[in-house]
Write a protein that holds these residues in place. Structure first.
Motif, short mmCIF file in Angstrom:
data_model
loop_
_atom_site.label_atom_id
_atom_site.label_comp_id
_atom_site.label_asym_id
_atom_site.label_seq_id
_atom_site.Cartn_x
_atom_site.Cartn_y
_atom_site.Cartn_z
N ASN B 74 0.76 -1.19 0.05
CA ASN B 74 0.00 -0.11 0.04
C ASN B 74 0.79 1.13 -0.09
O ASN B 74 1.81 1.37 0.60
N GLU B 75 0.69 1.95 -0.91
CA GLU B 75 1.67 3.21 -1.09
C GLU B 75 0.80 4.46 -0.77
O GLU B 75 -0.49 4.58 -1.18
N TYR B 76 1.13 5.69 -0.40
CA TYR B 76 0.72 6.88 -0.18
C TYR B 76 1.58 8.03 -0.77
O TYR B 76 2.78 7.72 -0.69
N PRO B 77 1.15 9.01 -0.97
CA PRO B 77 1.95 10.25 -1.32
C PRO B 77 3.22 10.35 0.02
O PRO B 77 2.71 10.44 1.08
N THR B 79 5.56 12.71 0.18
CA THR B 79 6.14 13.89 0.41
C THR B 79 5.37 14.91 1.62
O THR B 79 5.59 15.87 1.83
N VAL B 80 4.24 14.31 1.80
CA VAL B 80 3.19 14.95 2.95
C VAL B 80 3.10 14.15 4.09
O VAL B 80 3.60 13.20 4.15
N TRP B 83 -0.15 12.55 9.14
CA TRP B 83 -1.34 12.91 9.55
C TRP B 83 -2.36 13.61 8.41
O TRP B 83 -3.59 13.69 8.47
N MET B 84 -1.78 14.23 7.38
CA MET B 84 -2.19 14.95 6.50
C MET B 84 -3.00 14.00 5.51
O MET B 84 -4.01 14.17 5.01
N VAL B 85 -2.29 12.97 5.08
CA VAL B 85 -2.72 11.85 4.28
C VAL B 85 -4.06 10.98 4.85
O VAL B 85 -4.89 10.98 4.40
N GLU B 87 -5.96 12.41 7.19
CA GLU B 87 -7.10 13.21 7.40
C GLU B 87 -7.94 13.34 5.83
O GLU B 87 -9.08 13.52 6.00
N ALA B 88 -7.13 13.41 4.86
CA ALA B 88 -7.77 13.41 3.55
C ALA B 88 -8.31 12.18 3.06
O ALA B 88 -9.56 12.25 2.70
N ILE B 89 -7.68 11.19 3.67
CA ILE B 89 -8.58 9.76 3.38
C ILE B 89 -9.52 9.71 4.04
O ILE B 89 -10.79 9.10 3.58
N LEU B 90 -9.67 9.87 5.57
CA LEU B 90 -10.75 9.51 6.35
C LEU B 90 -11.66 10.77 6.43
O LEU B 90 -12.70 10.68 6.94
N ASN B 91 -11.17 12.02 5.84
CA ASN B 91 -11.98 13.46 5.76
C ASN B 91 -12.41 13.52 7.22
O ASN B 91 -13.79 13.76 7.49
N THR B 129 -1.83 1.63 7.28
CA THR B 129 -3.14 0.99 6.18
C THR B 129 -4.05 0.30 7.36
O THR B 129 -5.41 0.45 7.11
#
Lengths: 256, 292
Positions: B74-77, B79-80, B83-85, B87-91, B129
């Motif tokens: 499982n990969e995510y951005p 460079t960020v 916590w920001m990843v 918050e974006a995924i879970l809104n 993940t």
């Protein structure tokens, strides 16, 4: 659980991702500013004083187009191809984000960054040099043109990234397109009339050429025939759309 | 919940998975999907999730958005900040979301929130993940080799956490793993695949009884031990061991007596997935070869 929708947090993620990829702020903000200031300061030494504001404005209008090229064409293609290579879009889809939601978030973030870069560029230029003050019509035409160029770049960048799905070849191809468009489109100081016949023909198909060459007339309030310019937008827009559609067809039904 | 009928998945000309007998995944099922590399495990999950084209029928009572998956990679951005990843995924705002905070503490992940994804260790990446998957309200969850590539200690810790987390939950789980011990802790059904075929699907205990009897006694494979246990039925097992099949209490008592008298170390098991699967495969191919 419902499919995920667009959120400010998703747009923030994309925006920070753009800022964190150093080459996008460099090629989209620093490079056009440096190139513009350098050319205005050095290449216009032979221009009579009375024509300097017009010449400077012409150069500014030409070089401002590097911003959509760098931010959208280079930026989107490189970030998205890296994400495809790492299967991040698939991961997002499995978290319930429809593909169009993540793409809209990217589009909004990229256009936000492009807008900020354009504002910064214009503010620096108007503070550093004496330029022609445009009419509101000229501002609207220029802004709309930059956004249309951005949309064209987005389709092209997305098509190339989707076709290769790897950062290396995507970056190589978009870099070649980026420099080619800058050279032929008149952003590197070369006028289309100075190009060989074959390249002149290509230049006539690019909206960048018309902005570099003709938009100073719009800023000066001289009546301008938009037909060839609109035609060039349609041609390049169609080519970009075809690249995008072909990449989607090419990738359709392939393994995840 | 999910019914798979007459399924065939092909990659080019190669058939990657064939399912002839219907497979039913029911609410609250805890299914372990096992098989060697190329058996078709991930292909099955991808087909259920609708990520690959297939022939046949997969009936789903659940909406795709109600099916969660923890893929092998499982990969995510990168460079960020994490916590920001998240918050974006879970809104959500991490600070005010009690469930996510519970999971962050549960998986001992708080120190990673300010890091970038690329700076996380393998175990931390898997935990990220897991937090993202577990904090969403899925009806069915697929875990595709969650612990592969992790060291023994991290693997154990992750599985212990998963067992604890799901002990009182009703989520349907479908877990792919090469580590049978992990599955023993989590699943009650086994789907055994091999070379794209379904070898067996059913209750873990039933399958053990079907192929291994009541219990098995495992000892080292050497000439002395082989001689000692020669009167008893032997199951197929890994080269380095001998597995005695005890169909009833009496057989077990006799075998134990023999082994103890000779001072031989042995392990008793009543749900060894590995030996069950080896013998299930053996019987499957013996039947199908005869049939051909």
């Amino acid at each position: 659980m419902k499919p995920k929708t667009l959120s400010l947090k998703l747009i923030r993620l994309e925006l920070v991702s753009i800022l964190a990829n150093w080459f996008i702020p460099f090629f989209g903000v620093v490079f056009p500013l440096l190139l513009g200031i350098l050319l205005v300061s050095t290449a216009l030494s032979d221009v009579p004083e009375a024509f300097l504001p017009e010449a400077r404005t012409g150069l500014m209008l030409s070089i401002i187009q590097i911003i959509p090229l760098a931010v959208i064409l280079l930026g989107h293609s490189s970030i998205y191809s890296q994400e495809l290579e790492n299967k991040i879009p698939l991961r997002m889809r499995l978290f319930g984000f429809p593909e169009h939601v993540t793409l809209i978030a990217k589009l909004i973030a990229e256009f936000m960054f492009m807008t900020l870069a354009i504002i910064l560029y214009v503010v620096v230029f108007f503070n550093a040099f004496e330029l022609i003050i445009p009419s509101s019509k000229a501002i609207v035409v220029t802004v709309v043109t930059l956004y249309l160029e951005g949309i064209i770049c987005f389709m092209l960048a997305h098509g190339v990234a989707n076709f290769f799905r790897k950062f290396g070849p995507t970056y190589a191809v978009t870099m070649v397109i980026y420099f080619a468009l800058m050279m032929i489109g008149g952003m590197m100081g070369l006028q289309s009339s100075q190009l060989p016949a074959s390249l002149r023909f290509i230049a006539s198909m690019l909206p960048f050429t018309y902005v570099s060459r003709d938009f100073i007339d719009i800023w000066k309030g001289i009546p301008y025939s938009y037909a060839p310019f609109i035609q060039s937008l349609i041609v390049l827009g169609s080519i970009s759309a075809i690249v995008l559609v072909l990449s989607i067809i090419f990738r359709k039904n392939r393994a995840v | 919940m999910i019914t798979i009928q007459e399924l065939k998945v092909k990659y080019g000309d190669k058939v990657a998975l064939t399912i002839n007998e219907p497979i039913l995944i029911e609410p609250n099922d805890r299914i372990g999907v096992i098989g060697s590399n190329g058996a078709g495990k991930t292909t099955l999950v991808n087909a259920i999730l609708g990520l690959i084209p297939y022939h046949g029928t997969i009936l789903r009572d659940v909406h795709p958005s109600e099916m969660g998956v923890h893929m092998q990679f499982n990969e995510y951005p990168s460079t960020v900040p994490i916590w920001m990843v998240m918050e974006a995924i879970l809104n959500t705002d991490l600070k005010s979301n009690a469930l996510v905070n519970e999971l962050i503490d549960f998986f001992d992940f708080r120190e990673c929130l300010k890091k970038r994804y690329g700076k996380l260790s393998g175990g931390q990446k898997q935990r990220l993940t897991l937090i993202l998957v577990l904090s969403q309200d899925y009806k069915i969850l697929f875990f595709d080799e969650v612990t592969s590539g992790l060291d023994f200690e991290t693997r154990q810790r992750l599985i212990d956490l998963l067992v604890k987390w799901y002990s009182e939950k009703e989520t349907t789980l479908c877990m792919i793993s090469h580590y049978y011990q992990e599955l023993s802790a989590l699943v009650d059904k086994i789907l055994l695949l091999d070379e794209g075929n379904v070898i067996e699907y059913g209750d873990r205990q039933d399958l053990f009884r079907k192929y291994c009897g009541r219990t098995i006694l495992i000892c080292d494979n050497n000439p002395v031990n082989r001689q000692l246990i020669s009167p008893f039925p032997i199951l197929k097992s890994a080269e380095h061991m001998i597995a005695v099949k005890c169909i009833d209490e009496q057989t077990e008592a006799e075998a134990v007596k023999v082994l103890q008298a000779a001072n031989v170390d042995y392990i008793r098991s009543s749900d060894d997935i590995e030996i069950m699967s080896i013998n299930a495969k053996e019987r499957y191919y013996a039947t199908h070869t005869q049939g051909n």
